[in-house]
Design a protein around this motif. Structure first.
Motif, PDB file in Angstrom:
ATOM      1  N   ASN A 216       0.850  -1.197   0.000  1.00  0.00           N
ATOM      2  CA  ASN A 216       0.000   0.000   0.000  1.00  0.00           C
ATOM      3  C   ASN A 216       0.887   1.249   0.000  1.00  0.00           C
ATOM      4  O   ASN A 216       1.561   1.549   0.983  1.00  0.00           O
ATOM      5  N   GLU A 218       0.219   4.259   0.350  1.00  0.00           N
ATOM      6  CA  GLU A 218      -0.117   5.276   1.365  1.00  0.00           C
ATOM      7  C   GLU A 218       0.756   5.124   2.603  1.00  0.00           C
ATOM      8  O   GLU A 218       1.026   6.104   3.310  1.00  0.00           O
ATOM      9  N   ASN A 219       1.204   3.897   2.846  1.00  0.00           N
ATOM     10  CA  ASN A 219       2.064   3.673   4.011  1.00  0.00           C
ATOM     11  C   ASN A 219       3.412   4.370   3.872  1.00  0.00           C
ATOM     12  O   ASN A 219       4.060   4.683   4.871  1.00  0.00           O
ATOM     13  N   TYR A 221       3.829   7.408   2.656  1.00  0.00           N
ATOM     14  CA  TYR A 221       3.620   8.799   3.080  1.00  0.00           C
ATOM     15  C   TYR A 221       3.346   8.882   4.578  1.00  0.00           C
ATOM     16  O   TYR A 221       3.761   9.837   5.243  1.00  0.00           O
ATOM     17  N   LYS A 222       2.660   7.863   5.111  1.00  0.00           N
ATOM     18  CA  LYS A 222       2.461   7.814   6.563  1.00  0.00           C
ATOM     19  C   LYS A 222       3.798   7.666   7.282  1.00  0.00           C
ATOM     20  O   LYS A 222       4.010   8.241   8.350  1.00  0.00           O
TER      21      LYS A 222
END
Length: 351
Positions: A216, A218-219, A221-222
């Protein structure tokens, strides 16, 4: 004595049925005699347990060699706290996956956790040791002896039912061990999520290994936000391994919102080679703040994908002469000759 003589002599009595009647009536000595005479070792072991003759009961159970017999004798030994003999019985039970859970419940219900741990530890080396033993021992450590959990899973993770132990670790809040199991199970997104949610499970090297394998995006950017908040000195090292996996414009926008753009200057320099507008604008802005006019001039010459007129306007009234010269230079490059000449005349740079 009369009974002994009777069963030893020829007879047509149903001795087994008589033994059961004696057992049900609580007459265990006659029952023992009757079961012995017909070599019914299963019932004999149970009878001997009722007579508290546990050593003989174990011997009879060994001759009967059935799961039910071992279980009954084991439970009786545990109830009487004869743990050495209980372990002898238990080793014959735990090798059968269907019997393991009930045995564990019996020990736990009576509060004999240490003795249960000893039994399962002894079972690890058995030839018929199966995944359930390794898993249940791990669960036992998670609940009652967390100091031994980490060592256990690091040694035996390949023989453990990982999903089951992951759930136990979550319930017992053993985040570091849960993270280790996620990694071994190739669940990299979950491992990264655990480390970011529970800082005590985080280690820089482990996170570096995991973050490049997450599915993923998005991880990624997290992870950048997590590092800025918790490990700001290491954020550029994180970004260096994510260079090929993140959108550089989005990274700049994200860090800008947090107000920590200066923190990622090494990263901006590293990725400026891609000539991304957002990166160039961000880096040029930082060089202005630092009054590094030589570096700014070099950046402008080598990477032209930025708002050139906007930067020229910002530098037009800069207190430093060298920055005003850069402003004049940018006007000239973009055909704004009037502004360029006026600024040069203002600074008496007639040449």
């Amino acid at each position: 004595v009369d009974l002994e003589e009777f069963v030893a002599s020829p007879n047509v009595a149903n001795v087994g049925d008589l033994g059961e009647r004696c057992f049900d009536a609580g007459m265990f000595e006659p029952a023992k005699l009757l079961f012995t005479s017909i070599s019914n070792y299963a019932r004999l072991s149970t009878t001997l347990s009722m007579l508290k003759d546990f050593s003989a009961a174990v011997d009879a159970a060994r001759k009967a060699n059935s799961a039910r017999t071992w279980r009954e004798v084991c439970q009786a030994c545990v109830a009487s706290e004869e743990f050495r003999l209980a372990q002898v019985c238990g080793l014959h039970i735990i090798v059968q996956p269907d019997e393991l859970e009930e045995l564990i419940e019996h020990y736990e219900k009576l509060g004999h956790v240490e003795e249960l741990s000893s039994l399962l530890e002894a079972g690890l080396g058995l030839e018929r040791a199966h995944m359930g033993i390794f898993t249940e021992l791990g669960a036992l450590y998670a609940k009652y002896n967390e100091e031994r959990l980490s060592e256990h899973i690091k040694i035996f993770w390949a023989r453990i039912n990982i999903p089951k132990l992951i759930r136990v670790c979550e319930i017992c809040e053993h985040w570091e061990e849960q993270c280790f199991l996620y990694i071994k199970y190739d669940e990299y997104d979950n491992a990264a999520a655990v480390m970011m949610k529970h800082v005590e499970a985080w280690s820089h090297q482990s996170f570096m290994d995991v973050v490049v394998k997450v599915a993923n995006m998005e991880n990624h950017y997290k992870a950048i936000t997590f590092y800025i908040e918790h490990q700001p000195s290491l954020v550029n090292e994180l970004l260096s391994v994510l260079v090929s996996k993140v959108e550089h414009g989005r990274v700049v926008s994200q860090v800008k919102k947090i107000g920590q753009l200066a923190l990622i200057k090494p990263y901006l320099i590293q990725v400026q080679q891609f000539n991304v507008t957002a990166v160039n604008d961000a880096l040029n802005g930082l060089l202005m703040e630092e009054e590094a006019w030589e570096e700014l001039r070099e950046s402008i010459d080598n990477f032209d994908n930025f708002d050139q007129i906007g930067l020229a306007n910002q530098l037009f009234k800069h207190e430093c002469l060298e920055f005003r010269r850069i402003s004049s230079y940018l006007y000239k490059k973009n055909g704004r000759y009037k502004e360029s000449i006026e600024l040069s005349k203002q600074d008496k740079l007639y040449r």
